[in-house]
Scaffold this active site. Structure first.
Site, PDB file in Angstrom:
ATOM      1  N   ARG A 243       0.817  -1.206   0.000  1.00 48.17           N
ATOM      2  CA  ARG A 243       0.000   0.000   0.000  1.00 48.17           C
ATOM      3  C   ARG A 243       0.860   1.270   0.000  1.00 48.17           C
ATOM      4  NH1 ARG A 243      -5.718   0.686   2.946  1.00 48.17           N
ATOM      5  NH2 ARG A 243      -6.154   2.782   2.219  1.00 48.17           N
TER       6      ARG A 243
ATOM      7  N   HIS B   4       3.965  11.850  -2.310  1.00 43.21           N
ATOM      8  CA  HIS B   4       3.330  12.384  -1.100  1.00 43.21           C
ATOM      9  C   HIS B   4       4.311  12.807  -0.011  1.00 43.21           C
ATOM     10  CE1 HIS B   4      -0.394  11.208  -2.951  1.00 43.21           C
ATOM     11  NE2 HIS B   4      -1.096  11.639  -1.919  1.00 43.21           N
TER      12      HIS B   4
ATOM     13  N   HIS C 102       3.480  16.344   0.950  1.00 42.79           N
ATOM     14  CA  HIS C 102       3.014  16.728   2.286  1.00 42.79           C
ATOM     15  C   HIS C 102       3.877  17.836   2.880  1.00 42.79           C
ATOM     16  CE1 HIS C 102       0.741  12.704   2.923  1.00 42.79           C
ATOM     17  NE2 HIS C 102      -0.102  13.666   2.594  1.00 42.79           N
TER      18      HIS C 102
ATOM     19  N   HIS D 156      -3.990  19.899  -2.054  1.00 42.72           N
ATOM     20  CA  HIS D 156      -3.323  18.599  -1.981  1.00 42.72           C
ATOM     21  C   HIS D 156      -2.888  18.065  -3.354  1.00 42.72           C
ATOM     22  CE1 HIS D 156      -2.315  14.654  -0.397  1.00 42.72           C
ATOM     23  NE2 HIS D 156      -3.062  14.115  -1.348  1.00 42.72           N
TER      24      HIS D 156
HETATM   25 ZN   LIG Z   1      -3.123  12.127  -1.986  1.00 39.18          ZN
END
Ligand SMILES: [Zn+2]
Ligand SMILES: NC(=O)c1ccc[n+]([C@@H]2O[C@H](COP(=O)([O-])OP(=O)(O)OC[C@H]3O[C@@H](n4cnc5c(N)ncnc54)[C@H](O)[C@@H]3O)[C@@H](O)[C@H]2O)c1
Length: 371
Positions: free
Chosen positions: A244, A251, A255, A267
């Protein structure tokens, strides 16, 4: 109407994702057939989506004598809170929803996460049906079973795994979604292509104008492929470890950029930049084939997503990344890298590990300001 279906494997029980035009009007028959044990469904929708699509779902259930109330909450990420969770829960209790009840979440990722969390905790868990209406929710949040709310300390800090019993996707709902919101969702679809399917990645880029316009047939095909990819990845690994992790491509840097902007950078835009920069870093480390970051940037630019860091944001990125990661994982920065478009590079320790440790000097020299 033709309905296409993807089955998602989940520990708590497999569930179907059904995709078809005009499906919202058929909610009652599909829900009655697929989740027969539920006597009354409460529909939860935000203040923007309720009049556009929530009411249609509620009316369809009402006509079949399966509806409880249509509950709405104010739209926006700032309302994905414990306060809204408590308020919706109290309203369900007041409306008389019981253990034989269920929740239908009609809306974007905020609605899906919030209403899903309400269902996860209501009388220790009642069924939820996800009806995603934003591209983000269709290609990402409605599948996988993560639900939850934000706290003042950060996003998604309180939540639960509560896979839906059914996901209903009607691509016609994308018609009312503002164009910039559509682009945000396509960033995640590009990520799906980037990690497992180069032909899909290039197909998305080719069809970007129709996808940005919300053309239902084009949206339907793309959403189906993205759901298949995400379902394949999370089906292998329902609880975040292992494979996963590859969904985190783009990201780690994304982030950091989001946080650095005080969450003013949306995002999808942050992930767009994150994918290009992580690919550049992978190329510099010899893990990613040369030309991969340019390939991604060309696809993302077709969606008018950002691919270049200009201004002071760029100079501050290495510190933001290293500082952020220090808080999270003993000072070792780990990033998922592509081998090439459509393929992830296994990390030392794969298949259990997909994120590569990256040293501070590489981050500074590749992502730092030009000397
Ligand atoms: Zn995302
Ligand atoms: N659970 C997961 O695995 C997962 C994955 C990705 C994102 N998320 C969460 O999803 C959220 C972001 O999702 P989002 O971008 O959909 O946010 P959102 O739900 O706030 O939707 C964005 C805006 O579009 C509006 N909208 C949605 N559908 C519409 C439609 N068809 N027509 C007109 N307006 C419409 C909403 O009212 C909202 O104003 C974040 O909270 C994020 O944490 C969760």
């Amino acid at each position: 109407v033709t309905v296409r279906q993807v089955d998602v494997r989940a520990g708590a029980g497999d569930y179907p994702v059904m995709v078809g035009r005009g499906l919202l009007r058929r909610t009652a028959e599909v829900v009655a057939g697929r989740v027969p044990g539920v006597r009354r469904w409460a529909v939860v929708s935000d203040s923007r989506v309720a009049p556009l699509h929530g009411r249609i779902v509620h009316s369809a259930l009402e006509a079949a004598d399966l509806a409880l109330d249509l509950l709405t909450f104010p739209a926006g990420e700032r309302n994905k809170t414990r306060t809204q969770w408590a308020d919706l829960t109290d309203r369900l209790i007041a409306a008389g929803l019981g253990r034989d009840g269920g929740v239908v979440a009609v809306g974007g990722g905020v609605t899906g996460d919030l209403a899903g969390f309400v269902a996860a905790t209501f009388m220790r868990g009642i069924p939820v049906v996800q009806v995603p209406t934003s591209v983000v929710a269709m290609v990402d949040s409605a599948v996988g079973g993560k639900t939850g709310v934000d706290t003042p300390a950060g996003k998604n800090l309180v939540g639960a795994f509560h896979p839906p019993r059914l996901v209903l996707v009607d691509p016609d709902t994308v018609g009312t979604l503002p164009r910039p919101e559509r682009a945000q969702g396509w960033a995640e679809a590009v990520k799906h292509g980037a990690i497992v399917d180069a032909a899909y990645l290039d197909g998305l880029a080719e069809r970007a104008p129709a996808l940005l316009d919300g053309d239902p047939e084009t949206v339907l095909e793309a959403v189906l492929r993205s759901i298949e990819i995400k379902a394949g990845v999370v089906g292998d690994d329902e609880r975040e470890a292992g494979r996963r992790e590859i969904l985190n491509f783009g990201h780690t840097v994304g982030h950091a950029l989001e946080a650095q902007s005080g969450y003013r950078l949306p995002h999808g835009s942050a992930v767009s930049l994150g994918m290009v920069l992580e690919a550049r870093l992978g190329e510099a480390l010899g893990v990613t084939d040369a030309g991969t970051s340019d390939h991604l940037a060309r696809a993302l630019e077709r969606f008018q997503l950002p691919t270049r860091l200009d201004g002071p944001g760029g100079a501050a990125l290495p510190d933001a990344l290293l500082l952020r990661d220090k808080k999270v994982r003993d000072g070792v920065l780990r990033i998922v890298f592509l081998a090439r478009p459509g393929e992830v590079a296994p990390a030392p320790g794969a298949p259990a590990a997909w994120a590569h440790p990256v040293d501070r000097e590489s981050v500074r020299s590749v992502l730092g300001p030009e000397p």
